[in-house]
Design an enzyme around this catalytic site. Structure first.
Site, PDB file in Angstrom:
ATOM      1  N   SER A 101       1.049  -1.365  -0.006  1.00 46.47           N
ATOM      2  CA  SER A 101      -0.063  -0.123   0.069  1.00 46.47           C
ATOM      3  C   SER A 101       0.784   1.329   0.044  1.00 46.47           C
ATOM      4  CB  SER A 101      -0.942   0.039   1.143  1.00 46.47           C
ATOM      5  OG  SER A 101      -1.933   0.858   1.068  1.00 46.47           O
TER       6      SER A 101
ATOM      7  N   HIS B 239      -2.640  -0.632  -3.455  1.00 48.86           N
ATOM      8  CA  HIS B 239      -3.599   0.236  -2.993  1.00 48.86           C
ATOM      9  C   HIS B 239      -3.181   1.470  -3.686  1.00 48.86           C
ATOM     10  CE1 HIS B 239      -4.633  -2.154   0.761  1.00 48.86           C
ATOM     11  NE2 HIS B 239      -5.105  -2.797  -0.163  1.00 48.86           N
TER      12      HIS B 239
ATOM     13  N   ASP C 275      -5.519  -4.459   5.717  1.00 50.59           N
ATOM     14  CA  ASP C 275      -5.806  -5.389   4.544  1.00 50.59           C
ATOM     15  C   ASP C 275      -4.582  -6.391   4.493  1.00 50.59           C
ATOM     16  OD1 ASP C 275      -6.348  -5.215   0.801  1.00 50.59           O
ATOM     17  OD2 ASP C 275      -7.226  -6.501   2.319  1.00 50.59           O
TER      18      ASP C 275
END
Lengths: 267, 196
Positions: free
Chosen positions: B18, B45, B138
């Site tokens: 991310s 992400h 996540d």
């Protein structure tokens, strides 16, 4: 794996008992949705789920809603709508009347997006739009045209990114936490129940949109749907898919706009 | 010290990353050997517009071909598949990819958890999962699925990660996950995987 066997048996059971055919849905996503459903209802195994749904139609309805609802947004993939305005709209202007099928319309946001676009291009009066789905609850929402006001912020920015210049709030009225789209936008839209897996062609169309629906089908079912679309399109008719989808098998269609995933029928 | 027992028949690698991702990927991707015999799946992400550049950036530094995944794409060994913006990336079978538009998981779409869970489901113990720098959690549940399937679990060492939160959340779920420093990624991979 035992669980995969149980899944096969569940979907076969659902088909034989209720006629809903999910047997050729893509494995990873339907398995995930079923397991989520099980988690939410505290069902320990797929076999237990099968036991419940085969004996209780109400429970089947709940499962159906969880398996078949698809998330959607207004003007999703602004680039697609931009290309639609630039390249498809000029073609539509050549018809005194044209038919568009929105296959797998879910809760209807993309259908209203299309209606708004056609209205802005002066084409809504010549349009006859059919929007279909297998999920009755989603169709009900679509028919009413009522959505949460939370969605509007994203909707407005998507709309502008797609080439829209108007004040988007002109298209709806807001009340409490919801908005309702101008009923006039719906005047040439028919929302209907149609199952891509089992139903036949029902009209001839100049344009078919089926965006991010066949990602939930396996290859076999997708091929079946592509053939159905091919039969349902007028000569040189257009098929529009989602941003990361392509036509398979290729023999029925040629590329119309590669970037926007719009294809043209070949005989 | 790597021994024969450490070597694992890996048939897929899944990576979740991310905030701070591009830098770390630019470090670890060049360390992937040209003859990597398994496919690699990557969820990063980022905002939608960023993704296309990521593919180009990674292709510059990586010996393996990197592409954005498409629905029903065939999986080839030694290829890197990047989740496209705003779609979940799933492993449909050992040789094909599926995309999904299901709701975001932990506010993320693409979601690392969804990729990791589907990889654990299809590849069982033959998958290697790595959770790298990022905010949020996540990947923690997904790494646990890989662990329970008997696969190899790793995180970017939170001690040196730019955003340690995601690796830390993953470690909370899988305390036995190996901590890897990006600089040593290639060496570590060779010590773990049977055919590299």
């Amino acid at each position: 794996m035992i669980e995969d066997l149980e899944l096969k048996l569940l979907l076969e059971g659902v088909y034989q008992r209720y006629g809903y055919d999910f047997r050729n849905y893509a494995h990873a996503s339907i398995k995930r949705r079923i397991k989520r459903h099980m988690g939410m209802h505290e069902i320990a195994s797929v076999s237990q789920l099968q036991d419940r749904v085969l004996h209780d139609a109400g429970l089947m309805d709940e499962l159906l809603m969880d398996i078949s609802v698809h998330v959607t947004d207004m003007f999703r993939d602004a680039d697609f709508y931009r290309v639609f305005r630039q390249k498809v709209v000029p073609l539509l202007h050549t018809f005194p009347l044209f038919h568009i099928w929105h296959a797998g319309c879910s809760t209807g946001e993309e259908v209203y997006s299309l209606a708004i676009l056609l209205h802005e291009e002066g084409l809504l009066d010549r349009a006859r739009i059919y929007a279909s789905d297998i999920n009755e609850k989603a169709l009900k929402t679509a028919r009413e045209g009522i959505y949460s006001i939370d969605k509007m912020k994203t909707s407005i920015s998507n709309y502008h990114a797609s080439g829209g210049h108007a004040d988007f709030s002109e298209y709806y009225i807001a009340r409490y936490n919801n908005i309702m789209f101008d009923p006039d936008l719906r005047r040439h839209i028919t929302f209907c129940n149609h199952n891509l897996a089992t139903d036949a062609p029902f009209h001839e169309f100049e344009v078919i949109l089926c965006r991010n629906v066949m990602i939930y089908f396996n290859n076999q079912l997708k091929t079946h749907a592509i053939e159905l679309f091919h039969q349902s399109l007028s000569p040189l008719g257009l098929l529009a898919l989602g941003a990361k989808e392509s036509v398979h098998p290729e023999k029925y269609f040629e590329s119309f706009d590669a970037q926007a995933r719009i294809y043209r029928k070949v005989e | 010290m790597p021994t024969a027992e450490n070597h694992t028949d890996i048939r897929a690698m899944v990576i979740g990353i991310s905030a701070g991702g591009v830098q770390v990927l630019s470090k670890i991707m060049p360390q992937l050997p040209e003859k990597t015999p398994f496919p690699i799946f990557l969820v990063e992400h980022t905002k939608a517009s960023g993704k296309h550049y990521l593919c180009d950036i990674l292709n510059e530094v990586c010996a393996l071909p990197v592409c954005e995944a498409e629905d029903k794409m065939r999986i080839e060994p030694g290829h890197v598949y990047l989740a496209p913006p705003d779609y979940h990336l799933l492993i449909e079978s050992s040789d094909s990819i599926a995309l999904s538009m299901d709701n975001p998981v932990h506010y993320c779409r693409p979601s690392i958890d969804m990729l990791f869970e589907s990889a654990a489901d299809v590849f069982r113990s033959h998958v290697l999962g790595i959770v790298c720098t990022g905010m949020g959690r996540d990947g923690a549940d997904g790494l646990l699925e890989i662990h329970q399937a008997g696969g190899v679990c790793a995180v970017e060492d939170p001690a040196t990660a730019e955003y340690p939160f995601m690796p830390q959340a993953a470690l909370a779920s899988v305390p036995d996950a190996q901590r890897i420093s990006p600089d040593k990624f290639g060496l570590w991979l060779a010590s773990v995987v049977i055919s590299i």
